[in-house]
Design a protein around this motif. Sequence first.
Motif, PDB file in Angstrom:
ATOM      1  N   SER A 166      42.762  40.213  38.520  1.00 37.37           N
ATOM      2  CA  SER A 166      43.102  39.599  39.813  1.00 37.37           C
ATOM      3  C   SER A 166      41.844  39.251  40.599  1.00 37.37           C
ATOM      4  O   SER A 166      40.760  39.787  40.347  1.00 37.37           O
ATOM      5  N   TYR A 167      42.021  38.371  41.579  1.00 33.73           N
ATOM      6  CA  TYR A 167      40.923  38.003  42.463  1.00 33.73           C
ATOM      7  C   TYR A 167      40.388  39.259  43.154  1.00 33.73           C
ATOM      8  O   TYR A 167      41.135  40.106  43.617  1.00 33.73           O
ATOM      9  N   TYR A 168      39.085  39.384  43.188  1.00 38.39           N
ATOM     10  CA  TYR A 168      38.375  40.535  43.734  1.00 38.39           C
ATOM     11  C   TYR A 168      38.707  41.841  43.004  1.00 38.39           C
ATOM     12  O   TYR A 168      38.859  42.904  43.592  1.00 38.39           O
ATOM     13  N   HIS A 169      38.774  41.708  41.680  1.00 36.26           N
ATOM     14  CA  HIS A 169      38.878  42.851  40.785  1.00 36.26           C
ATOM     15  C   HIS A 169      37.950  42.625  39.592  1.00 36.26           C
ATOM     16  O   HIS A 169      37.482  41.508  39.366  1.00 36.26           O
ATOM     17  N   PHE A 170      37.695  43.684  38.842  1.00 37.15           N
ATOM     18  CA  PHE A 170      36.819  43.577  37.682  1.00 37.15           C
ATOM     19  C   PHE A 170      37.288  44.528  36.584  1.00 37.15           C
ATOM     20  O   PHE A 170      38.084  45.442  36.825  1.00 37.15           O
ATOM     21  N   THR A 171      36.785  44.292  35.387  1.00 41.63           N
ATOM     22  CA  THR A 171      37.023  45.194  34.269  1.00 41.63           C
ATOM     23  C   THR A 171      35.794  45.168  33.380  1.00 41.63           C
ATOM     24  O   THR A 171      34.854  44.398  33.617  1.00 41.63           O
ATOM     25  N   ARG A 172      35.799  45.992  32.357  1.00 45.25           N
ATOM     26  CA  ARG A 172      34.708  45.987  31.380  1.00 45.25           C
ATOM     27  C   ARG A 172      35.271  45.695  30.005  1.00 45.25           C
ATOM     28  O   ARG A 172      36.374  46.132  29.673  1.00 45.25           O
ATOM     29  N   CYS A 182      30.494  43.791  32.388  1.00 40.74           N
ATOM     30  CA  CYS A 182      31.307  43.829  33.594  1.00 40.74           C
ATOM     31  C   CYS A 182      31.774  42.404  33.881  1.00 40.74           C
ATOM     32  O   CYS A 182      30.960  41.512  34.125  1.00 40.74           O
ATOM     33  N   ILE A 183      33.097  42.196  33.833  1.00 40.58           N
ATOM     34  CA  ILE A 183      33.706  40.884  34.055  1.00 40.58           C
ATOM     35  C   ILE A 183      34.382  40.923  35.418  1.00 40.58           C
ATOM     36  O   ILE A 183      35.350  41.647  35.626  1.00 40.58           O
ATOM     37  N   SER A 184      33.859  40.132  36.353  1.00 39.46           N
ATOM     38  CA  SER A 184      34.277  40.209  37.746  1.00 39.46           C
ATOM     39  C   SER A 184      34.868  38.885  38.209  1.00 39.46           C
ATOM     40  O   SER A 184      34.346  37.818  37.900  1.00 39.46           O
ATOM     41  N   ASN A 185      35.956  38.953  38.975  1.00 36.83           N
ATOM     42  CA  ASN A 185      36.600  37.748  39.494  1.00 36.83           C
ATOM     43  C   ASN A 185      36.389  37.677  41.015  1.00 36.83           C
ATOM     44  O   ASN A 185      37.216  38.108  41.797  1.00 36.83           O
ATOM     45  N   THR A 186      35.217  37.158  41.410  1.00 39.29           N
ATOM     46  CA  THR A 186      34.968  36.942  42.844  1.00 39.29           C
ATOM     47  C   THR A 186      34.584  35.474  43.039  1.00 39.29           C
ATOM     48  O   THR A 186      35.431  34.639  43.237  1.00 39.29           O
ATOM     49  N   GLY A 187      33.310  35.147  42.940  1.00 39.93           N
ATOM     50  CA  GLY A 187      32.908  33.736  43.007  1.00 39.93           C
ATOM     51  C   GLY A 187      32.426  33.316  44.372  1.00 39.93           C
ATOM     52  O   GLY A 187      32.926  33.775  45.398  1.00 39.93           O
ATOM     53  N   TYR A 188      31.429  32.408  44.377  1.00 36.86           N
ATOM     54  CA  TYR A 188      30.813  31.943  45.620  1.00 36.86           C
ATOM     55  C   TYR A 188      30.903  30.425  45.729  1.00 36.86           C
ATOM     56  O   TYR A 188      30.199  29.806  46.499  1.00 36.86           O
ATOM     57  N   LEU A 196      29.487  37.722  35.258  1.00 32.12           N
ATOM     58  CA  LEU A 196      29.270  38.581  34.091  1.00 32.12           C
ATOM     59  C   LEU A 196      27.951  39.330  34.244  1.00 32.12           C
ATOM     60  O   LEU A 196      26.887  38.716  34.335  1.00 32.12           O
ATOM     61  N   TYR A 197      28.043  40.669  34.295  1.00 35.79           N
ATOM     62  CA  TYR A 197      26.867  41.522  34.450  1.00 35.79           C
ATOM     63  C   TYR A 197      26.516  42.116  33.084  1.00 35.79           C
ATOM     64  O   TYR A 197      27.356  42.778  32.461  1.00 35.79           O
ATOM     65  N   VAL A 198      25.286  41.875  32.643  1.00 37.54           N
ATOM     66  CA  VAL A 198      24.834  42.385  31.339  1.00 37.54           C
ATOM     67  C   VAL A 198      23.409  42.917  31.454  1.00 37.54           C
ATOM     68  O   VAL A 198      22.666  42.530  32.362  1.00 37.54           O
ATOM     69  N   PRO A 199      22.991  43.786  30.504  1.00 37.64           N
ATOM     70  CA  PRO A 199      21.583  44.187  30.471  1.00 37.64           C
ATOM     71  C   PRO A 199      20.706  42.955  30.226  1.00 37.64           C
ATOM     72  O   PRO A 199      21.138  41.995  29.580  1.00 37.64           O
ATOM     73  N   ASN A 200      19.490  42.987  30.730  1.00 35.04           N
ATOM     74  CA  ASN A 200      18.572  41.860  30.559  1.00 35.04           C
ATOM     75  C   ASN A 200      18.430  41.438  29.099  1.00 35.04           C
ATOM     76  O   ASN A 200      18.322  40.247  28.801  1.00 35.04           O
ATOM     77  N   SER A 201      18.453  42.407  28.196  1.00 32.83           N
ATOM     78  CA  SER A 201      18.252  42.115  26.775  1.00 32.83           C
ATOM     79  C   SER A 201      19.341  41.234  26.185  1.00 32.83           C
ATOM     80  O   SER A 201      19.161  40.626  25.117  1.00 32.83           O
ATOM     81  N   GLN A 202      20.500  41.154  26.862  1.00 33.66           N
ATOM     82  CA  GLN A 202      21.639  40.385  26.345  1.00 33.66           C
ATOM     83  C   GLN A 202      21.848  39.053  27.072  1.00 33.66           C
ATOM     84  O   GLN A 202      22.730  38.273  26.717  1.00 33.66           O
ATOM     85  N   ALA A 203      21.038  38.782  28.082  1.00 29.82           N
ATOM     86  CA  ALA A 203      21.291  37.623  28.945  1.00 29.82           C
ATOM     87  C   ALA A 203      21.135  36.295  28.213  1.00 29.82           C
ATOM     88  O   ALA A 203      21.968  35.387  28.369  1.00 29.82           O
ATOM     89  N   VAL A 204      20.074  36.145  27.451  1.00 32.71           N
ATOM     90  CA  VAL A 204      19.837  34.870  26.749  1.00 32.71           C
ATOM     91  C   VAL A 204      20.970  34.589  25.767  1.00 32.71           C
ATOM     92  O   VAL A 204      21.491  33.465  25.689  1.00 32.71           O
TER      93      VAL A 204
END
Length: 359
Positions: A166-172, A182-188, A196-204
Amino acid sequence: MKKTVLNQNHVNLGAKMVDFAGFEMPVQYSGITLEHFAVREKAGLFDVSHMGEFSIKGENALPLLQKITSNDVSQLIDGGIQYSTLLNENGGVVDDLLVYKIKDHDYFLVVNASNIEKDWNWISQNNTDGAVMQNLSDDISLLALQGPKAQQILQKLTRVRLADISYYHFTRGTVAGIDEVCISNTGYTGAGGFELYVPNSQAVHLWEKLLEAGKDEGLIPCGLASRDTLRLEKGFCLYGNELSDDTTPIEAGLGWITKTGKGDFLGKEKILNQKNNGVSRKLVGFELLDRGIPRHGYQVFNSEGSCIGEVTSGTMSPIKKSGIGIAYVKPEYARAGSEIFIGIRDKKLKAQTVKMPFV
């Protein structure tokens, strides 16, 4: 300048790079208008890894957050997110932020890049009861996939049922072979999508997989310039423009995230006084009736030529094809439909206040 781990990817894609909050960031790739419409109609991918992330844990985490933020953190459920403001003792906004509740006694804050050190120091100063704090900003990359086709694109890369977030919720879950994203449904941008939040090593790896998955849906990389025009069309506040240490959330129209009934918190006396007795200025949206582009810092006048406020953000709306903006004005000019004038160079251009969002 600092660089995100995706810096070389941006350069390789031909992005124009600029200094933003001490980071070398992509301001645009194929053009602001093209990127803007891609997000409104299809999908755009943003690197926003310059944002700050803090972990706040322990039995005293909730009392600390209740003390320093305007919203009521006790109302968050596991997997829930709140938009809020970090307050100073005078009710001013130290920053606007997102508060994620992972579980009881375990919270995750997302703050603006320009305020990472300032926010960390302020929270630390108020952490008198020993909540466990950790600054994760240098270790986490953040990608924002935005637009009406964002869900369709991301669903190709994960078994997580994105429609259930749902909007303004997240899961992993696992995304593109990366565990515990971390998969988050917010948005700007106001166009829907996921962060999507990931360790730096996985970003590319994630960046490349997302662009590949969205190729047939019209996904393109987007820069900070289109992110700004997108948020402005939706009337979203930007720290340093609409919000500052001298601005209260009540003045900024953020009374809906300011819960005075939750108990004591920083700046409560000032905020209660404004709620009960009114404010000396209000944040409003406006649209130019004359041809022009309003910008941050331009003065606002009434029909008699008296200065009644100041523009905080302005642009030429790609959707409306007219000059739009946000300004602080005296309360008597805040009603939608009020006639105002924007000082642009040596002219005063006619405008009227409007209800936000603009689109």
